[in-house]
Design a protein around this motif. Structure first.
Motif, PDB file in Angstrom:
ATOM      1  N   MET A   1       1.096  48.254  17.662  1.00 44.15           N
ATOM      2  CA  MET A   1       1.268  46.831  17.364  1.00 44.15           C
ATOM      3  C   MET A   1       1.986  46.616  16.030  1.00 44.15           C
ATOM      4  O   MET A   1       1.561  45.820  15.197  1.00 44.15           O
ATOM      5  CB  MET A   1      -0.084  46.131  17.361  1.00 44.15           C
ATOM      6  CG  MET A   1      -0.723  46.018  18.742  1.00 44.15           C
ATOM      7  SD  MET A   1       0.325  45.191  19.946  1.00 44.15           S
ATOM      8  CE  MET A   1       0.372  43.520  19.316  1.00 44.15           C
ATOM      9  N   THR A   2       3.077  47.341  15.863  1.00 44.51           N
ATOM     10  CA  THR A   2       3.876  47.193  14.658  1.00 44.51           C
ATOM     11  C   THR A   2       4.198  45.730  14.374  1.00 44.51           C
ATOM     12  O   THR A   2       4.180  45.276  13.235  1.00 44.51           O
ATOM     13  CB  THR A   2       5.227  47.906  14.850  1.00 44.51           C
ATOM     14  OG1 THR A   2       5.001  49.070  15.611  1.00 44.51           O
ATOM     15  CG2 THR A   2       5.857  48.218  13.528  1.00 44.51           C
ATOM     16  N   VAL A   3       4.462  45.024  15.463  1.00 44.63           N
ATOM     17  CA  VAL A   3       4.966  43.670  15.306  1.00 44.63           C
ATOM     18  C   VAL A   3       3.954  42.762  14.612  1.00 44.63           C
ATOM     19  O   VAL A   3       4.322  41.847  13.897  1.00 44.63           O
ATOM     20  CB  VAL A   3       5.392  43.104  16.688  1.00 44.63           C
ATOM     21  CG1 VAL A   3       4.198  42.732  17.508  1.00 44.63           C
ATOM     22  CG2 VAL A   3       6.342  41.960  16.511  1.00 44.63           C
ATOM     23  N   VAL A   4       2.670  43.051  14.785  1.00 45.51           N
ATOM     24  CA  VAL A   4       1.649  42.235  14.128  1.00 45.51           C
ATOM     25  C   VAL A   4       1.848  42.283  12.619  1.00 45.51           C
ATOM     26  O   VAL A   4       1.850  41.259  11.937  1.00 45.51           O
ATOM     27  CB  VAL A   4       0.231  42.737  14.472  1.00 45.51           C
ATOM     28  CG1 VAL A   4      -0.813  41.967  13.692  1.00 45.51           C
ATOM     29  CG2 VAL A   4      -0.020  42.610  15.957  1.00 45.51           C
ATOM     30  N   PHE A   5       2.038  43.497  12.132  1.00 45.21           N
ATOM     31  CA  PHE A   5       2.177  43.643  10.690  1.00 45.21           C
ATOM     32  C   PHE A   5       3.496  43.043  10.200  1.00 45.21           C
ATOM     33  O   PHE A   5       3.552  42.455   9.132  1.00 45.21           O
ATOM     34  CB  PHE A   5       2.038  45.118  10.317  1.00 45.21           C
ATOM     35  CG  PHE A   5       0.727  45.675  10.789  1.00 45.21           C
ATOM     36  CD1 PHE A   5      -0.467  45.262  10.185  1.00 45.21           C
ATOM     37  CD2 PHE A   5       0.654  46.514  11.888  1.00 45.21           C
ATOM     38  CE1 PHE A   5      -1.691  45.720  10.663  1.00 45.21           C
ATOM     39  CE2 PHE A   5      -0.563  46.975  12.358  1.00 45.21           C
ATOM     40  CZ  PHE A   5      -1.739  46.581  11.742  1.00 45.21           C
TER      41      PHE A   5
ATOM     42  N   LEU B   1       5.001  40.483  11.575  1.00 47.74           N
ATOM     43  CA  LEU B   1       4.864  39.031  11.584  1.00 47.74           C
ATOM     44  C   LEU B   1       4.022  38.563  10.415  1.00 47.74           C
ATOM     45  O   LEU B   1       4.311  37.552   9.780  1.00 47.74           O
ATOM     46  CB  LEU B   1       4.244  38.567  12.910  1.00 47.74           C
ATOM     47  CG  LEU B   1       5.166  38.680  14.111  1.00 47.74           C
ATOM     48  CD1 LEU B   1       4.475  38.203  15.362  1.00 47.74           C
ATOM     49  CD2 LEU B   1       6.425  37.875  13.873  1.00 47.74           C
ATOM     50  N   ILE B   2       2.970  39.327  10.119  1.00 46.10           N
ATOM     51  CA  ILE B   2       2.136  38.949   8.989  1.00 46.10           C
ATOM     52  C   ILE B   2       2.956  39.034   7.697  1.00 46.10           C
ATOM     53  O   ILE B   2       2.909  38.138   6.857  1.00 46.10           O
ATOM     54  CB  ILE B   2       0.881  39.841   8.919  1.00 46.10           C
ATOM     55  CG1 ILE B   2      -0.043  39.500  10.086  1.00 46.10           C
ATOM     56  CG2 ILE B   2       0.158  39.665   7.590  1.00 46.10           C
ATOM     57  CD1 ILE B   2      -1.292  40.334  10.175  1.00 46.10           C
ATOM     58  N   LEU B   3       3.754  40.077   7.608  1.00 46.11           N
ATOM     59  CA  LEU B   3       4.593  40.239   6.434  1.00 46.11           C
ATOM     60  C   LEU B   3       5.576  39.074   6.293  1.00 46.11           C
ATOM     61  O   LEU B   3       5.681  38.426   5.243  1.00 46.11           O
ATOM     62  CB  LEU B   3       5.361  41.560   6.546  1.00 46.11           C
ATOM     63  CG  LEU B   3       6.124  41.971   5.297  1.00 46.11           C
ATOM     64  CD1 LEU B   3       5.161  42.587   4.290  1.00 46.11           C
ATOM     65  CD2 LEU B   3       7.233  42.968   5.638  1.00 46.11           C
ATOM     66  N   VAL B   4       6.273  38.786   7.396  1.00 47.29           N
ATOM     67  CA  VAL B   4       7.249  37.698   7.358  1.00 47.29           C
ATOM     68  C   VAL B   4       6.561  36.378   7.032  1.00 47.29           C
ATOM     69  O   VAL B   4       7.000  35.617   6.162  1.00 47.29           O
ATOM     70  CB  VAL B   4       7.982  37.590   8.716  1.00 47.29           C
ATOM     71  CG1 VAL B   4       8.866  36.369   8.746  1.00 47.29           C
ATOM     72  CG2 VAL B   4       8.797  38.839   8.960  1.00 47.29           C
ATOM     73  N   SER B   5       5.443  36.123   7.714  1.00 44.38           N
ATOM     74  CA  SER B   5       4.732  34.870   7.481  1.00 44.38           C
ATOM     75  C   SER B   5       4.247  34.800   6.039  1.00 44.38           C
ATOM     76  O   SER B   5       4.275  33.737   5.412  1.00 44.38           O
ATOM     77  CB  SER B   5       3.544  34.747   8.441  1.00 44.38           C
ATOM     78  OG  SER B   5       4.005  34.839   9.767  1.00 44.38           O
ATOM     79  N   LEU B   6       3.809  35.943   5.506  1.00 38.92           N
ATOM     80  CA  LEU B   6       3.345  35.968   4.117  1.00 38.92           C
ATOM     81  C   LEU B   6       4.476  35.639   3.158  1.00 38.92           C
ATOM     82  O   LEU B   6       4.292  34.861   2.222  1.00 38.92           O
ATOM     83  CB  LEU B   6       2.789  37.352   3.775  1.00 38.92           C
ATOM     84  CG  LEU B   6       1.276  37.497   3.847  1.00 38.92           C
ATOM     85  CD1 LEU B   6       0.863  38.907   3.457  1.00 38.92           C
ATOM     86  CD2 LEU B   6       0.595  36.476   2.917  1.00 38.92           C
ATOM     87  N   VAL B   7       5.645  36.215   3.412  1.00 35.05           N
ATOM     88  CA  VAL B   7       6.775  35.938   2.525  1.00 35.05           C
ATOM     89  C   VAL B   7       7.130  34.455   2.567  1.00 35.05           C
ATOM     90  O   VAL B   7       7.352  33.817   1.537  1.00 35.05           O
ATOM     91  CB  VAL B   7       7.987  36.813   2.902  1.00 35.05           C
ATOM     92  CG1 VAL B   7       9.217  36.364   2.137  1.00 35.05           C
ATOM     93  CG2 VAL B   7       7.681  38.268   2.613  1.00 35.05           C
ATOM     94  N   VAL B   8       7.141  33.894   3.791  1.00 32.08           N
ATOM     95  CA  VAL B   8       7.419  32.465   3.899  1.00 32.08           C
ATOM     96  C   VAL B   8       6.356  31.680   3.123  1.00 32.08           C
ATOM     97  O   VAL B   8       6.662  30.779   2.339  1.00 32.08           O
ATOM     98  CB  VAL B   8       7.442  32.025   5.379  1.00 32.08           C
ATOM     99  CG1 VAL B   8       7.576  30.518   5.485  1.00 32.08           C
ATOM    100  CG2 VAL B   8       8.583  32.707   6.099  1.00 32.08           C
ATOM    101  N   ALA B   9       5.091  32.074   3.331  1.00 30.80           N
ATOM    102  CA  ALA B   9       3.996  31.364   2.656  1.00 30.80           C
ATOM    103  C   ALA B   9       4.112  31.500   1.143  1.00 30.80           C
ATOM    104  O   ALA B   9       3.941  30.526   0.411  1.00 30.80           O
ATOM    105  CB  ALA B   9       2.654  31.900   3.138  1.00 30.80           C
ATOM    106  N   LEU B  10       4.443  32.706   0.674  1.00 32.41           N
ATOM    107  CA  LEU B  10       4.592  32.900  -0.771  1.00 32.41           C
ATOM    108  C   LEU B  10       5.765  32.079  -1.301  1.00 32.41           C
ATOM    109  O   LEU B  10       5.701  31.522  -2.396  1.00 32.41           O
ATOM    110  CB  LEU B  10       4.786  34.381  -1.087  1.00 32.41           C
ATOM    111  CG  LEU B  10       3.519  35.220  -0.943  1.00 32.41           C
ATOM    112  CD1 LEU B  10       3.822  36.709  -1.138  1.00 32.41           C
ATOM    113  CD2 LEU B  10       2.454  34.757  -1.929  1.00 32.41           C
TER     114      LEU B  10
END
Lengths: 214, 51, 503
Positions: free
Chosen positions: B1-5, B7-16
């Motif tokens: 489930m590489t994609v989970v991480f 997506l979390i990374l991308v979403s985190l960057v957007v959130a940051l």
């Protein structure tokens, strides 16, 4: 904000490279799940083209009411060669994840030609063009190559025999249809053959005995 | 489930990124006045020209 | 030596987007009506591949989301951004590039989807060449917007602008993320991720497309056009700021709620549910903020069709943002998923929230763009009531159908067998509801009144402009002017006055 946007786009770029490196992800593998044959792949792309996913899901949820109706519930390992995934979001018709082997080939042939002749009152539209039009296999070598690049384990050089492989399988399907009394000129070259091959493959990988390896 | 991480990374960057924007907005005094902007938008100068 | 600085807002671009909104709205909804009919009469595909249900459905969703609502967003953004920033748009060239590029993409979609050229990800069906075009046009829009923000004459960024910014940034990331494909030919590609991973990325996109294309930009429009239409400030500006930041930080994590009970890992499903439930707070804060703006002005709502449209829109927003988190609870989702309940839910959002806010905005905007008064309040009111009935007739039968069918799927006999073992029985049972849903198609027709209103309205300014002698006049205004002058002086005279004499 502009800077932010640029960062966002850069990240998009990074994702693009990532999967090449990390294709061996930790989705549980199931030994018996194999890539689609070229003919099935052609059928699958036709399933995509016609938007079948708008009415049919391919995701049996782990409820008794669903396993009773459709069969074994879906495992993530069954989908590792599904590009794109075809789980769907609406069941106007039944789930198709376990439809493979449920009906004879001729059932599918007649059903696609005129669904109401098989299931009176059905609201599935007819697909006469699949029986009229000839299947184009020209793209198959490119498709096989592209999928291998993305991680589907087709052997090296398989793209060269993909078309011949598809034709062989098509003749087998057409032969079974003939046995059921469906006579037609050039039957083995029609689109419907690929569609039937794909539908009959669905969900059959784990039917005998599911063996999770990892 | 590489994609989970991923997506979390991308979403985190957007959130940051949005967090940075939020901090900028607060520090640069965007929210010092949290009433009059809502009234000021009601006053438009008269339309000059349609082109 | 102080000099008064002079600048003009670009209204032409707003007008163009407004026309596009109205044209594509009609097209997208008509396709919706056709596929609704096909669901009762399957033979309506006439044996033609290009007009069969599976190919038209994505055309309907794309047309309504990206063509109707998309152009609606741009109409509102180009109008409000200039005024909120006290600046003309950064670049006329980019504005036009954005407008024509977007329309070209829509036309490309309308051609390729019926041809069966699709990458299948829901609401991202377009194949890779069109995806690239979308990225290009979207970036053009971004430069134009941020350029305008940079050269603004007003220091404070009104909350609506923040909503527009969030929309742009997030949609950029989403679009790239969900369209990572390896091309096979000019119109065929395979996604980089497969199976479960592909599903997760799709619903990360799918959910956030609803969030950042159908919700945040429209919230921006609400915070601008609702106070303007009511001519009173938003109930609490502070609350609107909290609404924005809370929404932005929570929304992006809720995607997995589309994949409950699937093969997605459980922890990801739970994460999606938790964030979805948290979303109620900012969403309802925003809804109440919108409705309370009208406190003490409810007597005007009774009279004013524009406010009526907006009140129903905001209420629909509240309803669907309450229903959404409920649908993401596992026990509810077990019933709702795969049924028409979902379809009913999204149409409350699309017809109620997006549709009605668009109509309210257009009825408010068009008289201002043509410097005139609303042609007929009565017509707009009629539009409102027929539209509202349309929403009811659409949604109620579908909720009913969804519940009925789901319960039938799950019903067992005392002996432990499925009571409705034949799937078809559960379909024929809900056909009457499908038929009633078609009646909800009445929602579409009063949109024509918007056209009539525009046409009639255009003749009014033309009459007054004929005496004022402005420098330039839009060709449509000239035609309207001709129509207006024809009555008194005959059509030849009218044409002469309006086209030759350059009124």
């Amino acid at each position: 904000m502009l800077l932010l946007a640029t960062i966002a786009i850069l990240i998009g770029g990074i994702i693009e490279i990532f999967p090449m490196v990390m294709i061996e992800s930790n989705v549980p593998r199931i030994e018996s799940v194999k890539p689609y044959t070229p003919l099935e792949l052609a059928g699958r792309d036709m399933y995509i083209r016609e938007g079948c996913v708008g009415c049919h899901s391919q995701m049996v949820r782990p409820f008794r009411s669903e396993t009773e109706r459709y069969g074994e519930y879906s495992k993530s390992g069954e989908y590792i060669y599904d590009r794109p995934f075809l789980w769907g979001s609406k069941r106007t018709g039944p789930d198709l994840q376990r439809v493979g082997g449920k009906y004879p080939d001729s059932w599918h042939f007649n059903h696609m030609l005129e669904p109401q002749s098989i299931s009176p009152g059905s609201i599935m539209p007819p697909y006469p063009w699949m029986i009229r039009d000839e299947l184009s296999l020209d793209l198959l070598p490119k498709k096989i190559k592209a999928l291998r690049t993305l991680g589907t384990p087709y052997p090296e050089g398989y793209e060269q025999i993909a078309i011949a492989d598809a034709q062989k399988q098509a003749e087998r399907v057409a032969g079974r249809l003939k046995k059921d009394g469906i006579e037609m000129d050039g039957l083995e070259k029609k689109e419907i053959i690929a569609m039937i091959a794909y539908l009959q493959r669905l969900g059959t990988d784990i039917k005998p005995k599911a063996q999770a390896t990892k | 489930m590489t994609v989970v991480f991923l997506l979390i990374l991308v979403s985190l960057v957007v959130a940051l990124g949005f967090l940075a924007a939020f901090l900028w907005a607060v520090r640069s005094g965007q929210y010092d006045d949290d009433y009059t902007p809502s009234v000021r938008i009601l006053f438009d100068e008269k339309q000059t020209e349609n082109d | 030596m102080a000099q008064v600085e002079k600048f003009h807002y670009d209204n032409a671009i707003v007008r163009n987007f407004a026309y596009a909104t109205m044209i594509w709205g009609l097209v997208g909804m008509l396709v919706g009506l056709i596929i609704a009919l096909q669901l009762i009469f399957p033979q309506l595909n006439l044996g033609i591949a290009e007009v069969s249900y599976g190919r038209l459905r994505p055309l309907h969703t794309n047309a309504v989301i990206f063509a109707f609502v998309g152009n609606g967003i741009f109409t509102g953004v180009y109008y409000s951004l200039q005024r909120l920033l006290k600046a003309r748009m950064f670049s006329k060239v980019l504005s036009n590039f954005h407008f024509w590029g977007w329309q070209a993409i829509i036309v490309a979609a309308a051609l390729t989807l019926p041809l069966g050229l699709t990458s299948l990800h829901e609401y991202a069906e377009l194949e890779w060449p069109i995806d690239l075009a979308i990225a290009l046009v979207w970036i053009g829009f971004g430069i134009n917007m941020f350029g305008t923000i940079l050269k603004r004459r007003e220091n404070h960024l009104y909350v609506a602008i923040w909503f527009y910014i969030a929309t742009w940034v997030t949609v950029t990331v989403l679009h790239v993320g969900n369209n990572l494909e390896l091309p096979v030919s000019a119109f065929k590609s395979y996604p980089v991720f497969a199976g479960v991973q592909d599903a997760l990325i799709q619903w990360w996109y799918g959910h956030n497309a609803v969030a950042f294309f159908l919700t945040t930009p429209y919230l921006g429009l609400m915070y601008y056009f609702l106070p303007k239409a009511a001519n009173r400030p938003v109930y609490s500006y502070k609350l609107s700021i909290i609404h924005f930041w809370a929404l932005i930080f929570i929304y992006i994590w809720a995607g997995p709620h589309h994949l409950l009970y699937t093969s997605l890992p459980d922890w990801a499903q739970s994460l999606g549910t938790v964030f979805s439930v948290m979303l109620i707070a900012p969403s309802w804060g925003g809804m109440l903020n919108g409705l309370l703006t009208l406190r003490g002005a409810w007597d005007r709502v009774r009279q004013d069709p524009i406010l009526k449209f907006m009140v129903v829109a905001v209420t629909a927003y509240g309803m669907s943002t309450f229903e959404g988190p409920m649908l993401s609870l596992k026990s509810v989702n077990a019933i709702s998923h795969f049924t028409d309940w979902t379809i009913g839910h999204v149409h409350i959002g699309a017809l109620g929230w997006n549709g009605f806010l668009t109509f309210g905005m257009l009825y408010w905007l068009i008289p201002r763009l043509f410097s005139t008064k609303l042609y007929s309040e009565k017509l707009a009111n009629t539009h409102f009531w027929i539209g509202t009935l349309g929403i009811m007739f659409y949604a109620i039968p579908l909720y009913w159908a969804g519940w009925t069918q789901s319960l039938m799927w799950k019903e067992f006999t005392p002996d432990g067998f499925l009571k409705y073992g034949n799937f078809l029985e559960t379909v024929t049972q809900i056909l009457p509801m499908y038929a009633m849903r078609v009646v909800g198609g009445t929602y579409i027709w009063p949109e024509i009144s918007l056209w009539y209103t525009i046409w009639s309205r255009r003749s009014a300014p033309a009459r007054s402009l004929a005496t004022k002698q402005p420098k330039r006049l839009h060709w449509l205004a000239r035609m309207a002017c001709t129509k207006a002058n024809t009555g008194t002086a005959g059509w030849k005279e009218g044409l002469f006055k309006c086209f030759y004499l350059r009124p």
